[in-house]
Design an enzyme around this catalytic site. Structure first.
Site, PDB file in Angstrom:
ATOM      1  CB  THR A  69      -4.305   4.673  -7.682  1.00  0.00           C
ATOM      2  OG1 THR A  69      -4.848   3.562  -6.967  1.00  0.00           O
ATOM      3  CG2 THR A  69      -5.432   5.463  -8.303  1.00  0.00           C
ATOM      4  CG  HIS A 115      12.641   1.062  28.763  1.00  0.00           C
ATOM      5  ND1 HIS A 115      12.184  -0.178  29.149  1.00  0.00           N
ATOM      6  CD2 HIS A 115      12.429   1.132  27.410  1.00  0.00           C
ATOM      7  CE1 HIS A 115      11.713  -0.824  28.095  1.00  0.00           C
ATOM      8  NE2 HIS A 115      11.842  -0.047  27.031  1.00  0.00           N
ATOM      9  CD  GLU A 116      12.751   4.360  25.183  1.00  0.00           C
ATOM     10  OE1 GLU A 116      13.414   3.993  24.193  1.00  0.00           O
ATOM     11  OE2 GLU A 116      11.621   3.890  25.450  1.00  0.00           O
ATOM     12  N   PRO A 162       0.829  -1.218   0.000  1.00  0.00           N
ATOM     13  CG  PRO A 162      -0.787  -1.578   1.633  1.00  0.00           C
ATOM     14  CD  PRO A 162       0.513  -2.110   1.127  1.00  0.00           C
TER      15      PRO A 162
END
Length: 648
Positions: free
Chosen positions: A202, A417-418, A197
């Site tokens: 188109t 955490h990050e 997609p």
């Protein structure tokens, strides 16, 4: 709105005129004359009481001298002058002619019927306009774009050069088909555009019509099928009839998998409305003449579920792939979408193209549009690099949610955490480089670490996947090391890691114990909400071995993350504290932090593999020396699934 008001006004006026006419024509009580016998009329004439007699065929209307009332007398086939004893002296006799057609009377008699018929006509016409679908079930819903209308061309498409080259032949056939027919070439009746997609299927079909300057019929596959039996097949016939009357032209069917799925899987069997529609499409494409100059272009992102009869030569002869663009394609697409927009001096489209790996053309278009919206919101006269980079994060994870209140303790957990994700990804040699760390909530994520590969990849090695597992589990390991506690934050990371480990074992053959084979037969289930259902094609013992291998890979990645973070705990704490203070680190600023903490980027050593020289032909009777053993070339497994999410 005005036309509807005028139509209603006309109807009301007609109704009013009809009512007035009926009131004027229909007699109401007291208008009928009184009937008297002939003897009384003769007596009145002899006494000179009659003033006027009106003869209307078989009826005498007698008016006396005293009043103006009329007295009727009926006598079949009687002549007034032959009545004995009737005195007509001084009496006015009026005889109405009975010869010819009384047009006035006929008009007066039929005028109410005419008005009533006109009223019914207007009412039915209004009802048809309000519900035109009731009168046009079998008509095609295709939208026609005339040739003289401004349309898209190949200049508006970028990143799919091979597809443009394939479609250029279709354009040349529509412009000059004689060149191909002279050589005996048969142009494909149908072209199937395949791709994920947002890759421009188109847009490609519209560009072909624009380049060839021909009419363009556009319809979706779902618009054929209705709840009424036979409507879809009727619309297909009507669509192809319209196309043949407008040759040369293009018929574009978007999402053809809505009606082109394999037959025999529906509830109604051969009587299924979808299957009847597909059968009619197949028949119409077979009935095409080479001189009709009508080309059918269809688009789908599910070619695996299409019916084989639809894909055979003679129907959709050619398949054109539109894949996700590479870095050069993304750069070209960004140039197309930024053309005519005011860009700041700091904008570097090459850097932006490198940071948008996996983006489709639609994603890049949305990226530029989001950047323009952000610049307008900040009252800027041009779009800067800051807005474009922020729009990348908006496309990936959603808008920032700075209004979300997070207490200091949770903010500290998120920062560690990050920081754990970023530190492990920085140190491991086969992990993707870290581009950005943020603890600002965005979308559903409380924080995220964005990794950006140095180049586009089409193959992934087992070592890369193992380092990806360690990076995904680094946040969970950090919470265990620093806080000696586990939270719900790593839930999505664990889910992605489990799915990746399972694919390594069951799909990619990366398990030494189970060997190079796949496990699980994936079949399409038509009647379930989830279309893909996996059926077990292995024993319970093998299932246990698969679980053990998946657990082993996850445990190995977790232990790798724990080892890296334990050895670099001080650097982890320094990076987390810096992140708490700044909230977002990216680009050069992040690189400076890593250099200050003495965390250099990994040096990836590429081993060179000796390739044997080509074997020379051996003459008859010549002795051949035994070749030396050559180290085996490691086989890379093609990528069949998305890489781990950038938001780890």
């Amino acid at each position: 709105m005005k036309s509807s008001w005028k139509r209603n006004s006309i109807i009301y006026i007609v109704i009013l005129l009809a009512a007035i006419l009926l009131f004027s024509i229909v007699p109401f009580g007291g208008s009928e004359p009184e009937e008297i016998p002939l003897s009384e009329v003769i007596a009145m004439s002899q006494s000179n009481e009659i003033r006027e007699i009106e003869i209307d065929e078989e009826t005498l209307l007698v008016t006396t001298r005293e009043n103006t009332e009329k007295i009727s007398f009926k006598e079949a086939n009687a002549s007034i002058y032959e009545i004995e004893g009737l005195n007509l002296e001084g009496v006015v006799v009026n005889v109405k002619g009975s010869s010819g057609i009384n047009w006035g009377g006929l008009l007066i008699n039929f005028l109410p019927l005419l008005i009533f018929g006109a009223l019914l006509f207007f009412l039915f016409r209004q009802a048809r306009g309000a519900n035109s679908q009731a009168m046009s079930f079998g008509r095609s819903r295709a939208r026609l774009f005339p040739a003289n209308r401004t349309m898209v061309t190949f200049d508006d498409i970028a990143g799919v050069e091979e597809a443009k080259q394939d479609m250029q032949e279709v354009v040349e056939f529509l412009k000059a088909r004689e060149k191909f027919q002279t050589l005996g070439a048969r142009i494909p009746k149908g072209v199937l555009l395949i791709g994920p997609p947002g890759t421009g299927k188109t847009l490609m079909a519209r560009a072909v019509a624009g380049e060839a300057d021909v009419p363009f019929f556009s319809i979706s596959g779902s618009e054929f099928v209705e709840m009424f039996v036979g409507v879809g097949a009727s619309r297909v016939r009507d669509l192809f009839d319209q196309a043949k009357r407008n040759t040369p032209c293009i018929i574009f069917i978007d999402e053809i998998d809505a009606v082109g799925r394999q037959r025999g899987t529906g509830l109604g069997g051969s009587h299924d409305e979808r299957e009847q529609t597909l059968n009619q499409i197949l028949v119409e494409m077979d009935g095409f003449d080479t001189n009709t100059s009508v080309i059918v272009i269809a688009a789908t992102n599910r070619p695996d579920i299409l019916d084989p009869a639809l894909l055979r030569p003679g129907r959709f002869d050619r398949r054109v792939m539109l894949d996700l663009p590479d870095i050069s394609g993304r750069l070209a697409i960004l140039k197309v979408h930024t053309n005519g927009k005011p860009l700041g001096r700091s904008v570097n489209l090459e850097t932006l193209a490198k940071g948008t790996v996996g983006f489709s053309g639609a994603d890049l278009s949305n990226l530029v549009n989001e950047g323009a919206i952000l610049a307008a919101r900040r009252d800027k006269k041009s779009i800067g690099m800051e807005e474009l980079e922020e729009s990348v994060d908006r496309v990936i994870a959603g808008p920032e949610r700075k209004s979300r209140k997070i207490n200091p303790e949770e903010k500290r957990v998120i920062a560690y955490h990050e920081a754990g994700h970023a530190l492990v990804a920085r140190i491991l040699p086969n992990a993707d480089p870290v581009h950005k760390i943020s603890i600002v909530a965005r979308g559903m994520a409380l924080g995220y670490t964005k990794q950006m590969p140095a180049e586009d990849r089409y193959l992934h090695t087992r070592s890369q996947y193992k380092d990806s597992l360690a990076t995904l589990l680094a946040g969970h390991a950090t919470e265990e090391i620093i806080f000696n506690e586990r939270t719900t934050g790593p839930g999505s990371d664990i889910e992605v890691a489990t799915d990746l480990a399972k694919r390594m074992v069951t799909s990619y053959g990366m398990s030494d114990k189970l060997g190079p084979r796949t496990f699980g037969n994936k079949q399409e289930m038509v009647f379930l909400g989830r279309e893909i259902s996996e059926q077990k094609d292995y024993s319970e013992r093998t299932s246990l071995e698969i679980d053990r291998e998946v657990n082993r890979l996850i445990d190995e990645g977790y232990r790798t993350a724990m080892k890296v973070l334990t050895e670099n705990r001080s650097k982890l704490q320094a990076l987390a504290e810096k992140l708490i203070k700044c909230e977002t680190l990216e680009g050069k600023e992040l690189e400076k932090v890593f250099e200050k903490l003495a965390v250099p980027g990994p040096k990836i050593k590429v081993k060179k593999t000796k390739i044997p020289a080509p074997v020379k032909p051996v003459a008859e009777g010549e002795r051949v020396a035994k070749p030396k053993k050559v180290p085996a070339v490691p086989r890379l497994v093609p990528k069949q699934a998305p890489t781990p999410s950038d938001l780890t």
